[in-house]
Write a protein that holds these residues in place. Structure first.
Motif, PDB file in Angstrom:
ATOM      1  N   ALA A  35       0.851  -1.191   0.000  1.00 32.09           N
ATOM      2  CA  ALA A  35       0.000   0.000   0.000  1.00 32.09           C
ATOM      3  C   ALA A  35       0.881   1.234   0.000  1.00 32.09           C
ATOM      4  CB  ALA A  35      -0.929   0.025   1.209  1.00 32.09           C
ATOM      5  N   VAL A  37       2.087   4.846   0.990  1.00 32.55           N
ATOM      6  CA  VAL A  37       2.057   5.536   2.279  1.00 32.55           C
ATOM      7  C   VAL A  37       2.738   6.885   2.144  1.00 32.55           C
ATOM      8  CG1 VAL A  37       2.903   5.467   4.660  1.00 32.55           C
ATOM      9  CG2 VAL A  37       2.052   3.384   3.588  1.00 32.55           C
ATOM     10  N   LEU A 352      -2.319   5.733   4.596  1.00 30.57           N
ATOM     11  CA  LEU A 352      -2.448   4.840   3.445  1.00 30.57           C
ATOM     12  C   LEU A 352      -3.274   5.545   2.385  1.00 30.57           C
ATOM     13  CD1 LEU A 352      -3.233   1.462   5.250  1.00 30.57           C
ATOM     14  CD2 LEU A 352      -1.025   2.502   4.747  1.00 30.57           C
ATOM     15  N   ILE A 365       0.590  -4.587   6.514  1.00 25.23           N
ATOM     16  CA  ILE A 365       0.866  -3.715   5.377  1.00 25.23           C
ATOM     17  C   ILE A 365       2.345  -3.767   5.040  1.00 25.23           C
ATOM     18  CG2 ILE A 365       0.841  -1.324   4.544  1.00 25.23           C
ATOM     19  CD1 ILE A 365      -1.902  -2.578   4.768  1.00 25.23           C
ATOM     20  N   PRO A 367       4.435  -1.185   3.490  1.00 26.24           N
ATOM     21  CA  PRO A 367       4.346   0.203   3.040  1.00 26.24           C
ATOM     22  C   PRO A 367       5.285   0.515   1.880  1.00 26.24           C
ATOM     23  CG  PRO A 367       5.526   0.066   5.108  1.00 26.24           C
ATOM     24  CD  PRO A 367       5.011  -1.305   4.836  1.00 26.24           C
TER      25      PRO A 367
END
Length: 394
Positions: A35, A37, A352, A365, A367
Motif C-alpha cells: 500500500a 504511504v 495509506l 501492510i 508500506p
C-alpha cells in the motif's frame, strides 16, 4: 467400475483439500499487502469553501418610449455593443418639430411684450406725482411682471417641446449589448408602455451571486474569532463554468446580503468579475472556490478518505507494526484534491493512500513510500517523504 470411481472421486478429494487449506489460511494470506504511504506533516493550508451561484448583469436596462408615435427606423445591430446614449430607435418626429416651432413663436411674442412694458414703467416712475398717480405706476409694474412671466412660461414650453422632440430618438441608457428589437418599423408605440422595445445588458464587468449557508458563516466566524482560521487580506475566488472550465478572470467581493433567505437558509454573497471576453452571461450557473484564509492542519488526499454521513472522514493509518488501523477525523475545509484536518492527527502519522477499499483493521501492510502531485496523482518514491507542501494547495 473401480477404475471409473477412482477417476471420479480424485478431483473431488483435491477440491476438498484445497477448500480446507483455504479455510485455515488467515486473512491477508500470501504476505503483507502493499500500500502506498505518505508521512503527514502539519503546515499552513488554505481554507476554501465551494459555493454555487448565478451570474447577473451589473446593468440591465429595459428600453421603453417616452413619447407616442410610429417607429420609423431601428438604428442598431442586435448583439453589437453600444455606448451609453447611442441611438436605438427613431419615432416619427414631424408633430414634435411643429410643436417646437409653435413654442419658439410663442416665446418671441412674449419677449416682444416685455420691452414696451418696461419702457412704460420707466416713464411712469419719472412722472409720478406730476400727472401719474400711484395706482397707474402700480399697474405699469404689474404689466411688466406679467410680460416677464409670459416669457418664462414660453421658455418652459419651448424646453418641453424640445425634450419631446429629442425623445423621438430613443437612446441607450447604459453601455452594453442590446437584444433583438421587440418592434418593427411602422409599429405604434406609446409613452411608458409596459412592453420594452429591447433590453441593453452590460457584460463587463459582471456580478456573480453566490449562496452560503448561514450556519456555515456562523461557524467560520467562530473559527476566525478563536484564531483557528486566519483571514487573508482579500478573498481569492476561482470560478468554474458550467462546462467545468476554470474562468480566467479576477473576482472581488462586492457585497454581502444583510438577510437570510427564509426558503433556503442561505446568505447571498456578491462578487464582481472582469469579463472582457464576455464569457460569462447573465443567468449562467457557476461554481466558485473561495479561499477564506489559512489554518494550520494536515492535507488528507480525497482518494485516501471516505466521507461519512455525519460529516467526518474515515482514513487508514499504518501503525508501528505496519498494520492497518482506521480513524475518523473531522475536516475543517477542503481544497480541490484534499481535505483539511486540524485535529486528531500528529506529525509522522503514516497515511495509506491506495488499496484501502477492502482493508480490515489489523491487516499487515507492506508500506511503499509515495508522493502526491498537486493534482492528486500518486508517484512512487525511493524513500518516505512528506505530503505535498500545504501552501501549494489550490
Amino acid at each position: 467400475m473401480k477404475t471409473f470411481a477412482a477417476r471420479t472421486l480424485a478431483p473431488l478429494l483435491l477440491l476438498a483439500c484445497a477448500l480446507a487449506a483455504g479455510a485455515q489460511t488467515p486473512p491477508g494470506g500470501g504476505g503483507p499487502r502493499k500500500a502506498g504511504v505518505i508521512e503527514l506533516a502539519r503546515g499552513v493550508v488554505p481554507v476554501e469553501v465551494t459555493l454555487t451561484g448565478q451570474a447577473t448583469a451589473v446593468e440591465d436596462a429595459s428600453v421603453r418610449p417616452l413619447v407616442d408615435g410610429v417607429i420609423t427606423a431601428i438604428l442598431y445591430e442586435p448583439g453589437r455593443e453600444v455606448a451609453a446614449g447611442a441611438p436605438l430607435f427613431a419615432i416619427d418626429s414631424q408633430t414634435y418639430q411643429a410643436s417646437v416651432a409653435a413654442a419658439e413663436a410663442n416665446l418671441r411674442s412674449a419677449e416682444a411684450a416685455v420691452g414696451p412694458a418696461r419702457a412704460a414703467l420707466q416713464r411712469y416712475e419719472k412722472l409720478v406725482g406730476t400727472g401719474v398717480t400711484a395706482e397707474a405706476l402700480e399697474n405699469a409694474r404689474r404689466t411688466l411682471a406679467q410680460a416677464e412671466a409670459a416669457v418664462a412660461v414660453a421658455e418652459a414650453s419651448l424646453q418641453t417641446a424640445r425634450i419631446a422632440l429629442d425623445r423621438t430618438t430613443i437612446r441607450s441608457p447604459v453601455a452594453g449589448v442590446p437584444d433583438v428589437a421587440q418592434v418593427s418599423v411602422g409599429d405604434l408605440v406609446t409613452s411608458g408602455q409596459s412592453t420594452a422595445l429591447t433590453t441593453v445588458t452590460a457584460l463587463d464587468p459582471i456580478h456573480v451571486d453566490l449562496s452560503e449557508a448561514s450556519a456555515r458563516m456562523l461557524d467560520l466566524r467562530a473559527r476566525i474569532e478563536s484564531g483557528a482560521v486566519k483571514p487573508g487580506d482579500r478573498m481569492a475566488v476561482r470560478l468554474m463554468l458550467e462546462n467545468g472550465q476554470v474562468f480566467d478572470g479576477t473576482g472581488t467581493l462586492s457585497s454581502v446580503s444583510s438577510r437570510v433567505s427564509t426558503s433556503t437558509g442561505t446568505v447571498r454573497v456578491r462578487f464582481r468579475f472582469d469579463n472582457p471576453h464576455r464569457v460569462i452571461i447573465p443567468g449562467m450557473f457557476v461554481r466558485a472556490s473561495v479561499t477564506l484564509g489559512t489554518a494550520e492542519g494536515y492535507l488528507i488526499p480525497q482518494m485516501a478518505a471516505q466521507l461519512q454521513a455525519d460529516g467526518t472522514i474515515a482514513i487508514w493509518l499504518a501503525d508501528a507494526e505496519n498494520r492497518a488501523q482506521t480513524l475518523r477525523v473531522t475536516p475543517m475545509g477542503s481544497t480541490d484534491t484534499a481535505w483539511i484536518v486540524g485535529q486528531g492527527l500528529k506529525d509522522g502519522d503514516r497515511l495509506l493512500v491506495d488499496s484501502i477499499d477492502s482493508l480490515a483493521a489489523g491487516t499487515e501492510i507492506a508500506p511503499v513510500a509515495v508522493t502526491l502531485s498537486p493534482e492528486g496523482v500518486i508517484t512512487d518514491a525511493a524513500a518516505p517523504q512528506a505530503a505535498p507542501a500545504p501552501a501549494a494547495g489550490n
